[in-house]
Enzyme design. Structure first.
Site, mmCIF file in Angstrom:
data_model
loop_
_atom_site.group_PDB
_atom_site.id
_atom_site.type_symbol
_atom_site.label_atom_id
_atom_site.label_comp_id
_atom_site.label_asym_id
_atom_site.label_seq_id
_atom_site.Cartn_x
_atom_site.Cartn_y
_atom_site.Cartn_z
ATOM 1 C CB SER A 144 1.969 -0.771 -15.097
ATOM 2 O OG SER A 144 2.318 0.305 -15.960
ATOM 3 C CE1 TYR A 158 -3.198 -0.308 -16.444
ATOM 4 C CE2 TYR A 158 -1.319 1.185 -16.448
ATOM 5 C CZ TYR A 158 -1.848 -0.072 -16.673
ATOM 6 O OH TYR A 158 -1.040 -1.087 -17.122
#
Length: 249
Positions: A144, A158
């Site tokens: 990501s 995350y």
């Protein structure tokens, strides 16, 4: 120019391949001539739809029920791919979970699940794949852009989990380089999927951060993955590569 059929005859496993980016990757690899296994946790109908799409187009595909939080399930998926297709050439680790909360409110359960699926599964899958993968194979993790930029509160765990993939790829690239196996991380920005739709609640805050002014498409990520899976990308390894519309620029 990358040949659409440059992965003709290869076999691939896409962890988390029943929907969104994973489904687009499975279809794109199959369009390039690869036989594709994809895993799902609960969405059997969605996974079977991807398989049906591929087989109707003349490709080979299977769906495997496997929770990426379970080591044995990952290892079985790798073994099933090798047994079904006779070789193991491409691993795409796309399975992931997203939990958002301020760090002082983040539950231990969510920490454990995030690390299990986003980090530990990548290590287990890489280990299992390396043991059976043909020389010249490819390992591609879907990370990501948040590994590079986390501009809002609540995303610490995350972002940490996606940053871990960078170190894993760099180290594994060293381990497997002598066999011609490349290991890379593809780092998407906001992509129009069910998890984060382009007209969803997060879009208004994210679009102004994008240099392109728009969400990306799953097919764009899939095309990038297919390039890395092919022979022309044989000298790219240990890299974390953005496809984020300038989110981290």
């Amino acid at each position: 120019m990358n040949d659409l059929n440059s992965i003709q005859g290869k076999s691939a496993l896409v962890l988390g391949g029943s929907r969104g980016i994973g489904a687009a990757i499975a279809r794109r690899l199959a369009a390039g001539g690869a036989s594709v296994a994809l895993t799902y946790v609960q969405g059997a109908d969605a996974a079977n739809t991807v398989v049906d799409d591929i087989t109707r187009a003349g490709g080979r595909a299977i769906a495997i029920q496997a929770d990426s939080a379970n080591d044995d399930a990952i290892e079985r998926a790798v073994a099933t791919t090798k047994e079904t297709f006779g070789s193991f050439d491409i691993l795409v680790n796309n399975a992931g979970v997203l939990a958002i909360a301020p760090i002082d409110e983040f539950t231990t359960e969510d920490i454990d699940r995030t690390i299990a699926v986003n980090v530990r599964a990548a290590v287990i899958a890489s280990r299992a794949a390396a043991r059976v993968m043909a020389n010249g194979g490819r390992i591609i993790h879907i990370g990501s852009t948040n590994a590079e930029r986390m501009p809002f509160a609540g995303g610490a765990v995350y972002a940490m989990s996606k940053s871990a993939l960078q170190g894993l790829a760099q180290g594994t690239a060293r381990d497997l380089g002598p066999r011609g196996i490349t290991v890379n991380v593809v780092q998407p920005g906001p992509i129009d999927t069910d998890m984060n739709p382009a007209k969803g609640p997060m879009a208004a805050g994210l679009i102004p951060m994008l240099a392109t002014g728009r969400y990306g498409h799953a097919d764009e990520v899939a095309s990038f993955v297919a390039y890395l899976a092919g022979p022309e990308a044989g000298n790219i390894t240990g890299a974390s590569l953005m496809i984020d519309g300038g989110f981290a620029a």
